[in-house]
Enzyme design. Structure first.
Site, short mmCIF file in Angstrom:
data_model
loop_
_atom_site.label_atom_id
_atom_site.label_comp_id
_atom_site.label_asym_id
_atom_site.label_seq_id
_atom_site.Cartn_x
_atom_site.Cartn_y
_atom_site.Cartn_z
N LEU A 92 0.86 -1.19 0.00
CA LEU A 92 0.00 0.00 0.00
C LEU A 92 0.90 1.24 0.00
CD1 LEU A 92 -2.74 -0.91 2.65
CD2 LEU A 92 -2.99 -0.88 0.17
N ASP A 93 0.59 2.22 -0.84
CA ASP A 93 1.34 3.47 -0.85
C ASP A 93 1.24 4.14 0.52
OD1 ASP A 93 2.03 3.09 -3.47
OD2 ASP A 93 0.49 4.43 -4.29
#
Length: 334
Positions: free
Chosen positions: A81-82
């Site tokens: 996940l960013d």
């Protein structure tokens, strides 16, 4: 415009029928450690956490914190996940680390806030977004860690939750490796006004969801101290799921006790060791090899169909790739 009800189904939701090859096969209760009976230390060694990643840190930083907190040698996460993105981040611990591979075919779900760069009638928004269900072509973003080649990805469903002026809140189920930022960019182009992603949260990664198993980093710190300092393991045990959770969605092959040790010592799975199988297995499918106590033994690639596994009396049925079960859980019987 009538709004059709969206069927939110990911590959992880597929129900499979079990076909039995040997109805008389039994398992010895003296051998193995069923998921629900593992001592706490062992539960952690073969566990996976359904972690609610906060916005801010990278996925790698979150995993590093978990490793440091629990004094672990290894840990890995399922699907990066960013930093700005929050939500479901499965974190596999120690001996279970490589099980995150099993989550790739399971599908993921996100809730996204899309900001349109111009006014668009609601009916058009619904119609255009519906067109993005199915196969789409994407090129990874410039900042992506993978090569920027065109590739196809599947969008399983898009459900618009709310439209407020230029803001569109929607839920989307996608194949692993789908870039939601890119999807939103292309929806904006199709609408003729442009769009960008304002916020994003992952709500599912295969069998891991926003449910009672989802825990925050703060929860983990508290539960770990309850266990280590006060001897109360109940909360920490519930915070860690058995590694078998990560293969719930995979087609399975269950094997007799006498075949377990051979597989844990590196052998591929031969037909005589099979007791039952899931219907619909095709050659090349990723399958989970399980004991009759529903313990994960290994992951591998099917070299036969379900029908062949049932009908044949010899031959290799599964080319074993990753072994998770220790060699001493079941005795050598060859």
């Amino acid at each position: 415009m009538a709004r059709d009800e969206v069927r939110r189904i990911l590959p992880a939701d597929i129900k499979r029928e079990v076909l039995i090859k040997d109805e008389k096969a039994e398992t010895n209760p003296k051998w193995g450690f069923p998921p629900e009976k593992r001592p706490m230390e062992m539960h952690m060694q073969f566990g996976i956490i359904n972690l609610d990643k906060p916005p801010g840190p990278t996925s790698h930083e979150v995993v590093a914190w978990v490793k440091k907190l629990f004094n672990l040698n290894k840990a890995g996460h399922g699907g990066t996940l960013d930093p700005k993105v929050s939500g479901v981040l499965p974190v596999a611990l120690e001996r279970a680390t490589r099980v995150v591979q099993a989550l790739l075919p399971a599908g993921k779900e996100y809730v996204a806030l899309m900001h349109l760069h111009g006014e668009v009638p609601e009916d058009k928004i619904y119609a255009v977004m519906k067109e993005f269900e199915g196969e789409i072509i994407q090129r990874p973003p410039l900042r992506s860690a993978v090569k920027r080649r065109l590739r196809t990805r599947k969008v399983y469903y898009i459900e618009i939750l709310e439209i407020d002026g230029k803001d569109v809140l929607f839920r989307v189920g996608v194949e692993a490796g789908t870039y939601i930022r890119s999807l939103i960019h292309h929806i904006g182009l199709a609408l003729g006004v442009g769009a960008h992603m304002a916020e994003l949260r992952r709500t599912r990664s295969g069998p891991f969801k926003e449910d009672e198993t989802l825990v925050t980093l703060h929860d983990l710190v508290d539960y770990y101290h309850f266990w280590k300092e006060d001897g109360i393991e109940e909360y920490f045990r519930k915070a860690i799921q058995p590694m078998e959770k990560a293969v719930e969605h995979l087609p399975k092959v269950w094997i007799r006790d006498s075949a377990v040790a051979a597989v844990t010592h590196g052998a591929d799975l031969a037909v005589p060791g099979i007791v039952k199988v899931h219907k619909g297995i095709k050659k090349g499918d990723l399958v989970a090899v399980m004991t009759l106590k529903d313990e994960l033994v290994a992951l591998g690639k099917a070299t036969m169909t379900s029908g062949e596994m049932l009908q044949k009396s010899k031959g290799i049925a599964v080319d074993v790739d990753k072994v998770f079960m220790p060699r001493d859980w079941y005795p050598k019987l060859w």
